[in-house]
Design a protein around this motif. Structure first.
Motif, PDB file in Angstrom:
ATOM      1  N   UNK A   1       0.835  -1.205   0.000  1.00 29.73           N
ATOM      2  CA  UNK A   1       0.000   0.000   0.000  1.00 29.73           C
ATOM      3  C   UNK A   1       0.870   1.257   0.000  1.00 29.73           C
ATOM      4  N   UNK A   2       1.936   1.243   0.790  1.00 24.14           N
ATOM      5  CA  UNK A   2       2.853   2.391   0.818  1.00 24.14           C
ATOM      6  C   UNK A   2       3.591   2.524  -0.515  1.00 24.14           C
ATOM      7  N   UNK A   3       3.910   1.383  -1.120  1.00 18.19           N
ATOM      8  CA  UNK A   3       4.586   1.407  -2.423  1.00 18.19           C
ATOM      9  C   UNK A   3       3.685   2.047  -3.474  1.00 18.19           C
ATOM     10  N   UNK A   4       2.404   1.678  -3.466  1.00 17.66           N
ATOM     11  CA  UNK A   4       1.461   2.253  -4.429  1.00 17.66           C
ATOM     12  C   UNK A   4       1.269   3.743  -4.181  1.00 17.66           C
ATOM     13  N   UNK A   5       1.253   4.133  -2.913  1.00 12.63           N
ATOM     14  CA  UNK A   5       1.073   5.549  -2.575  1.00 12.63           C
ATOM     15  C   UNK A   5       2.247   6.398  -3.046  1.00 12.63           C
ATOM     16  N   UNK A   6       3.391   5.756  -3.305  1.00  8.41           N
ATOM     17  CA  UNK A   6       4.562   6.493  -3.773  1.00  8.41           C
ATOM     18  C   UNK A   6       4.474   6.928  -5.218  1.00  8.41           C
TER      19      UNK A   6
ATOM     20  N   UNK B   1       7.732   7.245  -7.554  1.00 14.01           N
ATOM     21  CA  UNK B   1       8.169   8.634  -7.446  1.00 14.01           C
ATOM     22  C   UNK B   1       8.517   9.284  -8.770  1.00 14.01           C
ATOM     23  N   UNK B   2       8.101   8.690  -9.879  1.00 13.26           N
ATOM     24  CA  UNK B   2       8.445   9.233 -11.202  1.00 13.26           C
ATOM     25  C   UNK B   2       7.824  10.621 -11.386  1.00 13.26           C
ATOM     26  N   UNK B   3       8.626  11.626 -11.781  1.00 12.52           N
ATOM     27  CA  UNK B   3       8.099  12.994 -11.925  1.00 12.52           C
ATOM     28  C   UNK B   3       7.476  13.274 -13.289  1.00 12.52           C
ATOM     29  N   UNK B   4       7.327  12.250 -14.132  1.00 14.13           N
ATOM     30  CA  UNK B   4       6.772  12.409 -15.485  1.00 14.13           C
ATOM     31  C   UNK B   4       7.668  13.275 -16.362  1.00 14.13           C
ATOM     32  N   UNK B   5       8.972  13.213 -16.114  1.00 15.36           N
ATOM     33  CA  UNK B   5       9.969  13.926 -16.908  1.00 15.36           C
ATOM     34  C   UNK B   5      11.101  12.954 -17.242  1.00 15.36           C
ATOM     35  N   UNK B   6      11.797  13.206 -18.330  1.00 10.40           N
ATOM     36  CA  UNK B   6      12.862  12.296 -18.749  1.00 10.40           C
ATOM     37  C   UNK B   6      14.168  12.601 -18.019  1.00 10.40           C
ATOM     38  N   UNK B   7      15.072  11.623 -18.034  1.00 12.44           N
ATOM     39  CA  UNK B   7      16.402  11.836 -17.452  1.00 12.44           C
ATOM     40  C   UNK B   7      17.097  13.025 -18.098  1.00 12.44           C
ATOM     41  N   UNK B   8      16.965  13.133 -19.396  1.00 13.41           N
ATOM     42  CA  UNK B   8      17.624  14.212 -20.136  1.00 13.41           C
ATOM     43  C   UNK B   8      17.132  15.580 -19.660  1.00 13.41           C
ATOM     44  N   UNK B   9      15.829  15.696 -19.444  1.00 15.77           N
ATOM     45  CA  UNK B   9      15.263  16.954 -18.966  1.00 15.77           C
ATOM     46  C   UNK B   9      15.814  17.296 -17.585  1.00 15.77           C
TER      47      UNK B   9
ATOM     48  N   UNK C   1      14.224   4.732  -3.429  1.00 10.47           N
ATOM     49  CA  UNK C   1      12.923   4.878  -2.768  1.00 10.47           C
ATOM     50  C   UNK C   1      12.353   3.519  -2.358  1.00 10.47           C
ATOM     51  N   UNK C   2      12.529   2.534  -3.240  1.00 11.37           N
ATOM     52  CA  UNK C   2      12.022   1.191  -2.928  1.00 11.37           C
ATOM     53  C   UNK C   2      12.697   0.637  -1.687  1.00 11.37           C
ATOM     54  N   UNK C   3      14.013   0.765  -1.612  1.00  9.36           N
ATOM     55  CA  UNK C   3      14.728   0.213  -0.462  1.00  9.36           C
ATOM     56  C   UNK C   3      14.588   1.094   0.783  1.00  9.36           C
ATOM     57  N   UNK C   4      14.255   2.355   0.578  1.00 12.87           N
ATOM     58  CA  UNK C   4      13.960   3.198   1.742  1.00 12.87           C
ATOM     59  C   UNK C   4      12.678   2.717   2.418  1.00 12.87           C
ATOM     60  N   UNK C   5      11.693   2.324   1.593  1.00 15.09           N
ATOM     61  CA  UNK C   5      10.464   1.752   2.146  1.00 15.09           C
ATOM     62  C   UNK C   5      10.759   0.439   2.862  1.00 15.09           C
ATOM     63  N   UNK C   6      11.607  -0.385   2.224  1.00 17.13           N
ATOM     64  CA  UNK C   6      11.928  -1.692   2.803  1.00 17.13           C
ATOM     65  C   UNK C   6      12.709  -1.565   4.108  1.00 17.13           C
ATOM     66  N   UNK C   7      13.301  -0.400   4.331  1.00 21.02           N
ATOM     67  CA  UNK C   7      14.049  -0.185   5.575  1.00 21.02           C
ATOM     68  C   UNK C   7      13.188   0.457   6.657  1.00 21.02           C
ATOM     69  N   UNK C   8      11.917   0.744   6.317  1.00 21.58           N
ATOM     70  CA  UNK C   8      11.021   1.399   7.274  1.00 21.58           C
ATOM     71  C   UNK C   8      10.501   0.389   8.297  1.00 21.58           C
TER      72      UNK C   8
END
Length: 733
Positions: free
Chosen positions: A450-455, A505-513, A538-545
């Motif tokens: 649930x926390x992963x989806x909320x991210x 946590x994807x910001x809807x922008x490309x790496x290049x941008x 971010x994934x492993x930050x959740x797993x460390x919570x």
């Protein structure tokens, strides 16, 4: 022994052996020297002007073609030193003769001025040495013109001819002009590299002048002058003949080298002919070069009859195989060489350059010690797992199609429940009893998903539904192929976590941008796989919570392997490394055919490719689903383009909602990115099911967009024609 060997080879004509290996005969050396050179037999000029230019550069310039060669400098030194010494000697002789009253004042002035003038003129071209290109272009003409002047001086400088011209008999001393002709002719050949045509023209002019001056001057018409003339004539004729022979040999040598270099460059250009698309890494090219060398060694080995040499050649082939495999399994080169197909659209090429080329990443090899049961041996939980609180008695019956129905619609699950990532995560963990393996509580795993989806943000494309759809696509690849027999529980957990967390946590922008705008995310991850590193972190930050750490009961070894696998899988989704990842996988699977899923490093590479293919899996879904996802990704691109416009920046390719041709962009994406990837992936999986549902549908989708692209182009052309017609009517009025 040698004579027997020669007889053996002479009596065996070149034929194809039982194994397709060619046997060779001994070639006569005289025949080998008879090269078919494309030159004019009279003027000795190459028919191709480009080859002529290369020949001149070969003679005059060094390998860099930026400065004159040392040989050219040496010949210039000899020529100018010889001419200078001769002129200085003539000046000294003239001064001495004039001092002894053996040379008239007019003759003295003539010789003095001519020699000083020739000295000054001969050095006029030397400043151009600083510009080799201009020097090479004009040096032959300059020295030919200088030669005409020098030869005229040597002819007219004869005392009898000079006395006739100035009508005086005062001068009795005759400078050794014929000696000057001979000395000058010898060094002239070298400075113009034995150019037959130039020597012939200059020599004919000189001989004509010599004959004309002798016949026209009664005072020069004597036996001594004729004897000297015939000596000069014989010398010049021999010079012309020798020049012709020397230049022909030079051009034979050059042509042999030129053909070799051209064939070598052609072989280098075409060494990747077995690769279907135009993008490949240097690793692939090196391995193909090894294969060609090995093939050549086999051919040589078939000719050699000495046992010790043949054994060494066979050993060399074994060593070459070892080198080839080390190249394939070692550190992969980052450089990607792009040779676009002829039919590739320029905008597609620009789009690829902007988004799919970056640096590489590699991991050290390591063998897996995991011995758990495989997915093929998993037993589904017998107790029914019901999502009754979502208003559907058996949502599980819908979810049971995960990994089985290629066009599983995640949007139905989302529209029904309002969730996607958490639903799929909970369902799979419960179905395969993965909580038991992790020794984790159900409440803990439920909270984690649930926390992963909320991210995930409310992006048009990179949202939670995309992550869930990627998981389904990845499971389809695994369950419908032999991978299911090789992946353990820990591998499946890594696949689930990496797929569901690969865009968190994807910001809807490309790496290049992000890199170009110095975004804090790009700064944090040093401009390298920016988003992918963020998703992993971010994934492993959740797993460390505390309270949702589903890995806390794993052993250290299993935790390290799990983390390494997840990170590598997520990093493989970096599209700026697309061609590097594709080339690396293609090398191992198609060129070396040595991918071993029992090796941990290879397993990571295979699972990374599975996630990468799943990440762009919408391109191979049924047309309705594919078109829906395509519109969403285009909208996300357009929003980035809007931001770039607001900031006054150049809009990235296919990110301008006004000018972007969507059918064209999608057709280019499938043709240049998706199709080569899915072809090599299906080649590895060897699954008829995956090929039937994924690869074939991908090709149909390409046809769909290509047809739309053509229809759109036709409509545009019709509108343009109508506009032009209307404009002509208005103009005529």
């Amino acid at each position: 022994m040698n004579s027997n060997r020669s007889e053996y080879l002479k009596n065996n004509h070149p034929v194809e052996g039982a194994e397709g290996i060619r046997k060779y005969t001994v070639i006569n050396q005289d025949d080998a020297d008879k090269l078919n050179i494309p030159v004019d037999p009279n003027l000795l000029k190459f028919y191709d002007q480009g080859v002529n230019g290369s020949y001149i550069k070969h003679l005059c310039l060094d390998k860099s073609e930026k400065c004159l060669s040392e040989e050219m400098y040496g010949k210039l030194l000899i020529f100018h030193l010889n001419l200078s010494l001769v002129c200085i000697c003539y000046i000294i002789f003239s001064v001495i003769a004039y001092s002894d009253n053996n040379l008239s004042q007019s003759h003295f002035i003539f010789h003095l001025s001519c020699n000083i003038g020739m000295l000054l003129l001969s050095f006029c071209l030397l400043p151009l040495i600083k510009n080799p290109e201009i020097f090479v272009k004009y040096h032959k003409r300059f020295y030919a013109g200088l030669s005409v002047i020098v030869y005229f001086y040597y002819v007219i400088g004869n005392k009898h001819v000079l006395n006739s011209i100035i009508n005086t008999d005062i001068s009795e001393y005759n400078l050794p002009m014929n000696l000057g002709i001979i000395a000058y002719s010898i060094t002239l050949r070298y400075v113009i590299y034995h150019n037959f045509l130039s020597i012939l023209i200059v020599s004919l002019i000189m001989l004509s002048a010599y004959i004309s001056a002798t016949l026209a001057s009664p005072k020069a018409y004597n036996l001594n002058n004729f004897n000297e003339f015939f000596i000069v004539l014989i010398f010049i004729v021999l010079q012309i003949i020798d020049t012709q022979h020397t230049e022909l040999n030079q051009k034979k040598s050059f042509w042999a080298q030129f053909q070799y270099e051209r064939s070598y460059k052609t072989s280098i250009t075409n060494r990747d002919e077995d690769i279907v698309d135009g993008f490949h890494t240097e690793t692939e090219l090196l391995i193909q070069a090894c294969d060609k060398i090995k093939k050549t060694l086999k051919q040589v080995c078939s000719v050699i009859i000495f046992k010790d040499i043949k054994e060494k050649l066979k050993l060399a082939q074994v060593e070459l195989d070892h080198v080839k495999h080390q190249i394939g399994k070692g550190g992969y080169l980052k450089e990607v060489k792009i040779e676009p197909r002829v039919d590739m659209d320029p905008e597609d090429q620009e789009f690829i350059s902007q988004n799919y080329l970056e640096v590489s990443y590699a991991t050290p090899p390591e063998r897996s010690a995991i011995t758990e049961v495989t997915l093929f041996e998993f037993k589904d939980r017998e107790q029914t797992f019901i999502f009754s609180h979502y208003g559907i008695d058996k949502l599980e019956s819908v979810l049971s199609q995960l990994g089985k129905n290629w066009s599983f619609d995640i949007w139905f699950v989302h529209d029904t429940t309002g969730h996607s990532v958490s639903i799929l995560g909970k369902y799979l963990f419960e179905k395969w009893q993965l909580n038991n393996f992790l020794n984790a509580e159900s409440l803990c795993t439920d909270e984690f998903f649930e926390r992963l989806e909320a991210g995930y943000g409310k992006n048009p494309y990179h949202n939670a539904c995309h992550a869930a759809d990627v998981l389904h696509t990845q499971l389809f690849f695994i369950s419908q192929s032999s991978l299911s027999k090789s992946l353990t529980q820990i591998d499946i957990i890594a696949c689930i976590i990496s797929a569901l967390g690969h865009d968190i946590g994807h910001p809807a922008l490309t790496n290049r941008f992000l890199v170009n705008n110095r975004d804090k995310i790009a700064v944090r991850y040093n401009d390298s796989s920016v988003l992918e590193n963020m998703h992993s972190a971010k994934t492993f930050k959740l797993l460390a919570t505390e309270g949702i750490n589903i890995f806390k009961n794993l052993t250290i070894d299993d935790w390290v392997k799990m983390r390494k696998t997840i990170i590598e899988m997520i990093l493989e989704t970096d599209m700026s490394r697309h061609f590097e990842i594709l080339g690396k996988f293609r090398t191992r699977v198609q060129t070396l055919s040595n991918m071993d899923i029992s090796i941990f490093e290879d397993k990571c590479q295979i699972l990374g490719m599975a996630l990468k293919c799943a990440d762009i899996g919408h391109s191979a879904k049924d047309i309705d689903l594919h078109e829906k996802w395509s519109m969403l990704v285009c909208e996300e691109f357009f929003r980035q383009g809007d931001i770039e416009k607001e900031r006054g920046q150049a809009v990235s390719m296919y990110c301008d909602r006004v000018t972007t041709d969507i059918p064209k962009s999608q057709a280019g994406f499938i043709k240049n990115i998706c199709l080569p990837l899915y072809e090599i992936w299906c080649f590895y999986l060897k699954s008829e099911t995956v090929e039937k549902f994924a690869l074939e549908q991908l090709k149909k989708n390409l046809e769909f967009w290509s047809h739309k692209k053509k229809r759109r182009a036709t409509v545009k052309e019709d509108l343009r024609s109508k506009a032009d017609a209307l404009k002509r009517i208005q103009t005529s009025k």
